[in-house]
Design a protein around this motif. Structure first.
Motif, mmCIF file in Angstrom:
data_model
loop_
_atom_site.group_PDB
_atom_site.id
_atom_site.type_symbol
_atom_site.label_atom_id
_atom_site.label_comp_id
_atom_site.label_asym_id
_atom_site.label_seq_id
_atom_site.Cartn_x
_atom_site.Cartn_y
_atom_site.Cartn_z
ATOM 1 N N VAL A 386 3.642 -7.658 0.389
ATOM 2 C CA VAL A 386 2.614 -6.699 0.812
ATOM 3 C C VAL A 386 1.836 -7.256 2.000
ATOM 4 O O VAL A 386 0.762 -7.820 1.861
ATOM 5 C CB VAL A 386 1.666 -6.350 -0.350
ATOM 6 C CG1 VAL A 386 0.710 -5.253 0.068
ATOM 7 C CG2 VAL A 386 2.454 -5.911 -1.564
ATOM 8 N N LEU A 391 4.583 -3.499 6.124
ATOM 9 C CA LEU A 391 4.595 -2.121 5.623
ATOM 10 C C LEU A 391 4.588 -1.110 6.764
ATOM 11 O O LEU A 391 5.321 -0.111 6.739
ATOM 12 C CB LEU A 391 3.392 -1.897 4.702
ATOM 13 C CG LEU A 391 3.360 -2.727 3.420
ATOM 14 C CD1 LEU A 391 2.085 -2.459 2.644
ATOM 15 C CD2 LEU A 391 4.580 -2.437 2.561
ATOM 16 N N GLN A 395 7.819 1.373 7.403
ATOM 17 C CA GLN A 395 7.659 2.824 7.304
ATOM 18 C C GLN A 395 8.041 3.521 8.609
ATOM 19 O O GLN A 395 8.659 4.594 8.599
ATOM 20 C CB GLN A 395 6.226 3.153 6.912
ATOM 21 C CG GLN A 395 5.901 2.755 5.478
ATOM 22 C CD GLN A 395 4.423 2.769 5.178
ATOM 23 O OE1 GLN A 395 3.603 3.131 6.025
ATOM 24 N NE2 GLN A 395 4.053 2.341 3.975
ATOM 25 N N LYS A 421 3.978 -0.446 -4.660
ATOM 26 C CA LYS A 421 3.187 -0.744 -3.473
ATOM 27 C C LYS A 421 3.750 -0.095 -2.213
ATOM 28 O O LYS A 421 3.013 0.216 -1.291
ATOM 29 C CB LYS A 421 3.123 -2.264 -3.263
ATOM 30 C CG LYS A 421 2.401 -2.999 -4.392
ATOM 31 C CD LYS A 421 2.519 -4.499 -4.203
ATOM 32 C CE LYS A 421 1.879 -5.247 -5.362
ATOM 33 N NZ LYS A 421 2.057 -6.694 -5.255
ATOM 34 N N THR A 422 5.054 0.104 -2.178
ATOM 35 C CA THR A 422 5.645 0.707 -0.992
ATOM 36 C C THR A 422 6.955 1.373 -1.364
ATOM 37 O O THR A 422 7.537 1.057 -2.417
ATOM 38 C CB THR A 422 5.886 -0.343 0.111
ATOM 39 O OG1 THR A 422 6.319 0.320 1.298
ATOM 40 C CG2 THR A 422 6.932 -1.347 -0.303
#
Length: 500
Positions: A386, A391, A395, A421-422
């Protein structure tokens, strides 16, 4: 007689200058090392306490959420438990207790044979704690079980892995009265801690009944790498004698492995092999995993388990990742004209977090006329996944069609909490669980459970480590839509030797 005496005095002066310079270098270096070790011990103790507080907070939050979970162990209740396990960063499992027995958990569902809990090792009015080693019949290892009312929470076995990755010291986590030990993280070399020259630091929580102690062996100057000790000697000689300066400037310092790795990347000496990825049901090849190999000009074979972590340590991870992407796309370019085929590349979170990584990959696929969907990234977790930059970049790349999978899922840091978390595109189930298929091992039920959970979440599943026809047949039954990989299906080969 005078001339030999002068020569003797000059030699003595040079020797004395070198000796004094060397002593000063060793003393100052030892002071710096001691200060660094003290800071590391203090920082580790404080971080250990923070981790315990975070685990306790997750456990308390889980008990509040699960209070209204419905009929215990019903399908709705199990869905609630799974959601709690996914969203809790420091928990690996959540379950229900009835009459002193574990009757169901998020990971294992409703147990056919409930597990009896012995007397707790630590007890307070609102909760009880066991070490996993004290509870027979569970598959939990190196973790703690906490019961609050009728709710069981299991801390993640990897929750403390980042405290001391090199395992130089011993970390103890215990109650403030020293009556109960929650966790004992032993050093890789305990003999280093038997010396009287150790540093010990303590920290206690203001919020919960927990303290941490870190015992760290001091780094002595003479334990430094040989090339550092040589540098001291060289520096002393330089200061002590003009003649030594002239001689030492012509000495060639042996190159370290990190320098050789830089040279190998620059010269294109890191080669690639590709292991097939196949459809579990049909056996048809759907892609390949790109595996880097390094053989030095002298014939020495350096394992990826050595040079990949080395690259990360020396900040070469993004460079190695880009190298592998470019070389894989180049060598498989002809095969990737079939848009149904793809290649997987292993990356670290730090590689993806690098600011220039997305644009580099975008240009690489465009230059080789490959679609983004044909390049997948297996994220190998050695550190916390994280990271904001990771991230953000992941994405952005997913929006363009690139895919990301969690590698070695089910072991180490790669656990269910990261799916909350993702949004990854898939998981790669570790070979540990594949090897248990068709055996009496209690781990044989892990792969089906992970597969079902992954499919429920809409994730692609790759199963690695398929080494026999029996394992493949079992996978076809329990995970028919999975992608499989292993020596039974094909060993790594150079691009020119691939069947397709």
């Amino acid at each position: 007689m005078r001339k030999p005496q002068n020569r003797l005095l000059e030699a003595f002066t040079v020797a004395a200058s070198i000796a004094l310079s060397l002593l000063a270098s060793v003393a100052s270096t030892q002071a710096v090392l001691y200060h660094s070790d003290c800071e590391k011990a203090e920082r580790t103790a404080a971080l250990a306490v923070a981790h315990v507080e975070a685990i306790a907070a997750d456990s308390i939050a889980a008990s509040h959420i699960a209070f209204n979970g419905g009929q215990p162990c019903s399908p709705d209740d199990l869905d609630t438990l799974r959601r709690i396990a996914l969203e809790a960063s420091h928990l690996s499992d959540v379950g229900r207790i009835a009459e002193g027995r574990i009757v169901c958990t998020a990971l294992w569902g409703k147990l056919a044979d409930p597990i009896l809990l012995p007397m707790p090792g630590y007890q307070r009015p609102n909760f009880k704690i066991w070490r996993s080693s004290d509870v027979g019949g569970t598959l939990y290892e190196d973790t703690n079980l906490v019961v609050r009312g009728e709710l069981l929470t299991v801390s993640s076995p990897s929750a403390f892995d980042d405290l001391d990755p090199e395992r130089r010291g011993r970390i103890l986590i215990y109650t403030k009265d020293n009556q109960y030990l929650f966790k004992d993280l032993e050093a890789r070399e305990e003999k280093d801690l038997l010396s009287p020259y150790v540093i010990e630091r303590h920290a206690c929580s203001d919020a919960i009944d927990a303290c941490a102690s870190v015992r760290l062996g001091r780094t002595a100057a003479w334990h430094l790498p040989v090339f550092v000790l040589l540098a001291f000697a060289v520096g002393s000689i330089v200061i002590g004698s003009t003649l030594s300066i002239w001689l030492l400037r012509r000495r060639r310092r042996p190159r370290g492995l990190d320098e050789k790795l830089v040279s190998a990347l620059n010269k294109g000496l890191i080669t690639m092999e590709y292991q097939p990825l196949c459809n579990a049901f049909t056996g048809q090849v759907v892609g390949w995993e790109a595996l880097s190999r390094w053989t030095t000009p002298s014939g020495e074979v350096i394992s990826p388990e050595v040079f990949v972590p080395l690259a990360q340590i020396h900040g070469l991870g993004p460079t190695l990742a880009r190298y592998v992407v470019q070389r894989a796309l180049c060598e498989l370019r002809t095969r990737l004209r079939d848009r149904s085929l793809y290649v997987c590349v292993n990356v670290e979170p730090e590689d993806v977090a690098d600011n220039g990584f997305p644009s580099y990959v975008r240009a690489a696929v465009a230059g080789k006329d490959v679609s983004p969907a044909q390049l997948k990234f297996e994220v190998t977790e050695r550190t916390d996944i994280v990271q904001p930059e990771f991230l953000k970049n992941m994405q952005a790349m997913q929006a363009e069609g690139f895919c990301f999978l969690i590698d070695d899922f089910g072991t180490g840091n790669a656990n269910f909490s990261h799916l909350a978390k993702t949004r990854f595109d898939g998981v790669k189930i570790d070979r540990l669980f594949t090897s248990a298929l068709g055996t009496p091992s209690p781990l044989r039920s892990v792969l089906p459970a992970i597969y079902e959970l992954a499919k429920t979440l809409g994730l692609d599943v790759t199963v690695e480590g398929v080494e026999s026809e029996n394992q493949l047949e079992v996978i076809r039954k329990i995970a028919p839509k999975a992608t499989v990989q292993g020596w039974h299906l094909g060993r790594p080969q150079s691009a020119g030797k691939l069947d397709i």
